[in-house]
Scaffold this motif. Structure first.
Motif, short mmCIF file in Angstrom:
data_model
loop_
_atom_site.label_atom_id
_atom_site.label_comp_id
_atom_site.label_asym_id
_atom_site.label_seq_id
_atom_site.Cartn_x
_atom_site.Cartn_y
_atom_site.Cartn_z
N VAL A 37 0.86 -1.18 0.00
CA VAL A 37 0.00 0.00 0.00
C VAL A 37 0.90 1.23 0.00
O VAL A 37 1.88 1.29 0.74
N GLU A 85 11.72 1.77 4.60
CA GLU A 85 10.33 2.03 4.95
C GLU A 85 9.88 0.87 5.85
O GLU A 85 9.62 -0.22 5.36
N GLU A 87 7.37 -1.35 7.88
CA GLU A 87 5.93 -1.56 7.65
C GLU A 87 5.41 -2.82 8.36
O GLU A 87 6.13 -3.82 8.47
N ASP A 116 10.01 -2.15 3.28
CA ASP A 116 9.75 -1.92 1.85
C ASP A 116 10.90 -1.06 1.34
O ASP A 116 10.81 0.17 1.30
N LYS A 137 10.88 -0.43 -6.71
CA LYS A 137 10.28 -1.18 -5.60
C LYS A 137 10.47 -2.70 -5.66
O LYS A 137 10.43 -3.36 -4.62
#
Ligand code: MN
Length: 234
Positions: A37, A85, A87, A116, A137
């Motif tokens: 997300v 990141e 998460e 991430d 990504k």
């Protein structure tokens, strides 16, 4: 014993099935898809230059074989700005289409602490050019994960601290309660777009404080009630 009638002979080597250890057992969680997300904490949306009003969540995928469970993240090529990141990662034990929020918890197997990892410079270029995010990504080893804690041990998570330290210094701090879209809503929205299935993992967005890593950095992520994540950048 149930043997399949047909024995396949593959023309190239069969890739290993990506799998994540489960806390308290020697059994593992087999990974099917890896969804993510974008922008799910208001403070992070602001730091990325966005407007954190409650728009529909948006999703992207990482490659399932990009998961890392040995704690080693090699600095990837063709970038000079790789960001962390931290998460919450949701692991699904069942699937379906158009799952209502109220039923979402029935398909959750458990949770992991995940990173991430993002080639931010390539992502910025992709955004500018209106191109896909894969290079930013979905690169090799872009998704370090802790072991999965089954929901029987953690409970269904709606709040709790989420933090990331780099070399002992706090970089990211948030609370799961601050998600713009809580886990149940994420599952409901995602299941409208895709047929979810056992083995799917969902990265649920990162709190503010994202930043660059360099070789030699030691990352330590924690989410209340879950196994921590330790990663070294090599
Ligand atoms: Mn993210």
């Amino acid at each position: 014993m149930n043997l399949r009638e047909r024995v396949y002979e593959f023309v190239v080597d069969l890739a290993p099935l990506p799998a994540v250890p489960v806390v308290g057992t020697r059994r593992t969680f087999p990974v099917r898809r890896l969804y993510c997300v974008g922008r799910n904490y208001a403070e992070h949306t602001r730091e990325m230059g966005g407007d954190p009003k409650r728009e529909k969540p948006f999703f992207f995928q990482k490659a399932p074989d990009s998961i890392v469970t040995d704690g080693v993240f090699p600095y990837p090529p063709l970038t000079s700005d790789v960001h962390h990141e931290i998460e919450l990662v949701v692991a699904l034990k069942a699937g379906g289409q158009n799952i209502p929020s109220a039923k979402a918890k029935d398909i959750v197997y458990g949770y992991a602490t995940g990173l991430d990892m993002t080639r931010r410079d390539l992502q910025a270029e992709a955004k500018k050019q209106g191109r896909p995010w894969e290079a930013a990504k979905a690169f090799d080893r872009a998704a370090p994960l802790s072991a999965i804690t089954p929901i029987e041990q953690s409970g269904f998570l709606t709040k709790g601290a989420i933090t990331l330290d780099v070399n002992g210094e706090r970089r990211q701090t948030g609370d799961l309660a601050d998600m713009v879209w809580p886990v149940a809503d994420i599952i409901a929205e995602l299941s409208q777009l895709f047929l979810l299935a056992p083995g799917d993992l969902i990265f649920t967005g990162t709190p503010s404080g994202v930043g660059a890593v360099k070789r030699g950095d030691r990352l330590h992520g924690e989410i209340a009630r879950l196994a921590p994540l330790d990663v070294v950048v090599t």
